[in-house]
Structure formats: structure tokens, C-alpha cells
Write a protein that holds these residues in place. Sequence first.
Motif, short mmCIF file in Angstrom:
data_model
loop_
_atom_site.label_atom_id
_atom_site.label_comp_id
_atom_site.label_asym_id
_atom_site.label_seq_id
_atom_site.Cartn_x
_atom_site.Cartn_y
_atom_site.Cartn_z
N LEU A 1 0.63 -1.41 0.14
CA LEU A 1 0.13 -0.11 -0.05
C LEU A 1 0.72 1.30 0.25
CD1 LEU A 1 -3.33 0.57 0.28
CD2 LEU A 1 -2.40 1.00 2.85
N LYS A 2 0.66 2.02 -1.12
CA LYS A 2 1.05 3.84 -0.74
C LYS A 2 -0.02 4.10 -0.43
CE LYS A 2 4.60 1.82 -3.89
NZ LYS A 2 5.63 2.10 -5.65
N VAL A 3 0.65 5.77 -0.23
CA VAL A 3 0.26 6.80 0.21
C VAL A 3 0.42 7.41 -0.80
CG1 VAL A 3 -0.37 8.52 1.72
CG2 VAL A 3 0.50 6.52 2.68
N ASN A 4 -0.48 8.55 -1.11
CA ASN A 4 -0.87 9.56 -2.19
C ASN A 4 -0.33 10.49 -1.39
OD1 ASN A 4 -0.12 10.87 -4.61
ND2 ASN A 4 -2.37 10.33 -5.50
N GLU A 5 0.97 11.02 -1.73
CA GLU A 5 0.89 12.64 -0.30
C GLU A 5 0.55 13.13 -1.23
OE1 GLU A 5 4.71 13.05 1.06
OE2 GLU A 5 4.73 10.05 1.20
N GLN A 6 0.90 14.04 -2.33
CA GLN A 6 1.00 14.74 -3.18
C GLN A 6 -1.02 14.91 -3.57
OE1 GLN A 6 1.70 15.28 -7.18
NE2 GLN A 6 0.84 16.71 -7.66
N ARG A 7 -1.80 14.16 -3.65
CA ARG A 7 -3.33 13.75 -3.17
C ARG A 7 -3.67 14.69 -2.46
NH1 ARG A 7 -7.47 14.93 -5.90
NH2 ARG A 7 -9.44 14.06 -5.53
N CYS A 8 -3.21 14.01 -1.38
CA CYS A 8 -3.73 14.28 0.19
C CYS A 8 -3.85 15.57 0.94
CB CYS A 8 -2.53 13.90 1.42
SG CYS A 8 -2.46 11.89 0.89
N ALA A 9 -1.84 16.44 0.03
CA ALA A 9 -1.81 17.85 0.25
C ALA A 9 -2.62 18.38 -0.36
CB ALA A 9 -0.21 17.82 0.29
N GLU A 10 -2.99 17.92 -1.14
CA GLU A 10 -3.91 19.08 -2.18
C GLU A 10 -5.36 19.00 -1.78
OE1 GLU A 10 -4.07 17.48 -6.22
OE2 GLU A 10 -2.02 18.01 -6.53
N MET A 11 -5.53 18.51 -0.90
CA MET A 11 -7.43 17.90 -0.65
C MET A 11 -7.46 18.31 1.22
SD MET A 11 -8.47 14.56 -1.70
CE MET A 11 -10.52 14.83 -1.84
N ALA A 12 -6.59 18.31 1.84
CA ALA A 12 -6.47 19.37 2.76
C ALA A 12 -5.94 21.06 3.30
CB ALA A 12 -5.08 17.72 3.65
N ALA A 13 -5.36 21.31 1.68
CA ALA A 13 -5.26 21.85 1.54
C ALA A 13 -6.04 22.88 1.06
CB ALA A 13 -4.04 22.61 0.86
N HIS A 14 -7.50 22.60 0.56
CA HIS A 14 -8.61 23.72 -0.43
C HIS A 14 -9.25 23.26 0.72
CE1 HIS A 14 -5.08 23.58 -3.26
NE2 HIS A 14 -6.51 24.71 -3.80
N SER A 15 -9.67 22.45 1.36
CA SER A 15 -10.38 21.72 2.15
C SER A 15 -11.37 23.07 3.41
CB SER A 15 -10.16 20.57 3.10
OG SER A 15 -11.73 20.22 4.10
N ALA A 16 -12.84 22.58 3.31
CA ALA A 16 -12.91 24.14 4.55
C ALA A 16 -12.87 23.71 5.55
CB ALA A 16 -14.14 24.35 3.83
N GLY A 17 -12.63 21.81 6.04
CA GLY A 17 -12.47 21.53 7.54
C GLY A 17 -11.21 22.37 7.93
N LEU A 18 -10.44 22.87 7.18
CA LEU A 18 -9.12 23.23 7.74
C LEU A 18 -10.27 24.77 8.99
CD1 LEU A 18 -6.45 23.91 5.17
CD2 LEU A 18 -6.58 22.51 7.12
N ALA A 19 -10.74 25.67 8.34
CA ALA A 19 -11.35 26.91 8.97
C ALA A 19 -11.58 26.11 10.81
CB ALA A 19 -12.71 26.83 8.34
N THR A 20 -12.09 24.72 10.48
CA THR A 20 -12.86 24.36 12.32
C THR A 20 -10.77 24.89 13.40
OG1 THR A 20 -13.81 22.26 11.59
CG2 THR A 20 -12.73 22.28 13.26
#
Length: 294
Positions: free
Chosen positions: A208-227
Motif C-alpha cells: 500500500l502507498k500513500v498518495n502524498e501529493q493528493r492528500c496535501a492538495e485535498m487538505a489545503a483546499h478543504s473548508a475543514g481547515l476552518a475548524t
Amino acid sequence: MGRTQLEDAVPTTFGKEFHAYYRVLMRDHKRIEAASASLLEVPLGGTAIGTSICATQEYCDAVVPELRRLSGMPLTQAEDLSDAVQNTDCYVALSSAYKNLATDLIKITNDLRLLGSGPQAGLHELELPKVQAGSSIMPGKVNPVIPEVCAQAAFQVVGNDAAIALASSSGQLELNAFEPVMFDDLFEDASLLRGALLTLKKNCLDHLKVNEQRCAEMAAHSAGLATALSPTIGYRAAAKIAQEAVATGESIEVLLKEKINIPDSKIKELLNPQNLLQPANSSVKLETATMLKR
């Protein structure tokens, strides 16, 4: 990005995610061990219905120790032979422990399938190993067959648990005549779960591998960071930022710079991944009223 009810929640790590899987599987292991221990108590010497009719006292005293010696297993004689002959709750308990493991395995494999979905129109935060071609009609399609086969094995275990419950409850008076189906299903459970866990590890988790680039992109653009901003700028201001991020597709970091009077260094501190994975630091709190431009 962590999710609740399939909606963006707050950031997490795959380390935390997989450690949670580890913890629940360890609890399953302990439940199975505890339930298995009750099977070491046997009603030998009770004869037909636990009254020991036709058995000598010498036999009753010697049979279990002799079986323990021959088998090498720590067997003991049941304290109440009539109870042990007619009641099969020990098998129900083991079946329940197997079902617990099966339901947790279903949850874990469903998570893997969801996190590995894509590769372009899904989450694609994980890259599952490509085991076989997925379609004769769609070129290049690869399906998550290992999590799927493990889930199907677990489905069967859940079904077996229902059969064992019915068989146990259907015994009448002094003897349960339905132990054969219970034994058959319990042996099948053990075989299915062992095979599922081994193939999941060997053919999926080990590669199994983690798609680090995809994870970083989704976290950076998620409104969830506002929490993470609520302790600093207040819930209402954080909600406004989150709503605008959803509406415009802009990142939380950019909107903070535009809408809130916070130094860049403070924004970096607020959105630092390490700070998002632990209790809030009260030293970074600022007065909301002084930060709002509008």
C-alpha cells in the motif's frame, strides 16, 4: 483529510488512521482468546444428560486429566455437567467474537476501497496494489479485489453467526442436537478469517502507498481547515471563511490573508499540520474583533 459522514472534517494522518485499525483488531484478538478459553471446559463424564449415569467415579475423575495429557491442551472438567451438556453459550460467544472481527474487517476494507477510489474521479489518497485487470470493457481499469474478497469472507462469518445463534437457541431440554452445524460454521469462520487477514496483509497492506501529493492538495483546499481557526477568530468568522472556501474553491490560507487581519507568520502557525493534530495552543488566540476587515 479526515471525514465524518463522508464530509470533510478536520486533518488527520494515515498513521492515526491505521493505528485505530490496529487497536480495534487487537481488541478483536483479545475477545477471541477469551471466548476460546471457555471451550477448554468439557463435560466428559456427564454421559447422556450430565447425570453421569453408567459412568464410574474413577472414570469421571480420570477421563479429563487423561485427555489433557494426550492432547497437550489445558482442558478442565465442567463444574456443572448438566449445564455443560445442554447449553452451548460458549459457542455463541466465540461466534460473536468472530463476528466482531468480521464487522471490523468489513469496515477497514470499505475504508481502503473508498480511500483508494479513482484514480481521477475518486479520493485516490491511497494507491492500492494492482493485482489484476478490472474490466474487459474498460481499458486500464483496476478494481480493489483484495479488500473486496476479504469483505466477502467477513460477510459469510456474519451469516454464520446468525446460524449459530439459531442452532444454540433451538436446543430443547437436556441436550442440544444442533451442535454439528455450530462446529462446522465455527471451523469455517476460523478458516475464512485467517485467510482473509493473511491475503489482506500479503496482497494489499504490504504494498500500500500513500498518495502524498493528493492528500496535501485535498487538505489545503478543504473548508475543514476552518475548524482549527475557531479558537482564534471565533466560530462565526471561521464559518464565514469555510462557506466562502466552498463557494469559490479558494484555499483557507488565501482567504485568511484576504479577509482577516492576521500576519502571515500567524497564519502559518495556525495551519501548521502539527498544530492541527493536537490540542490548541491558547497563546495563538487573538481577538476576533480586531482581525475582521468586514
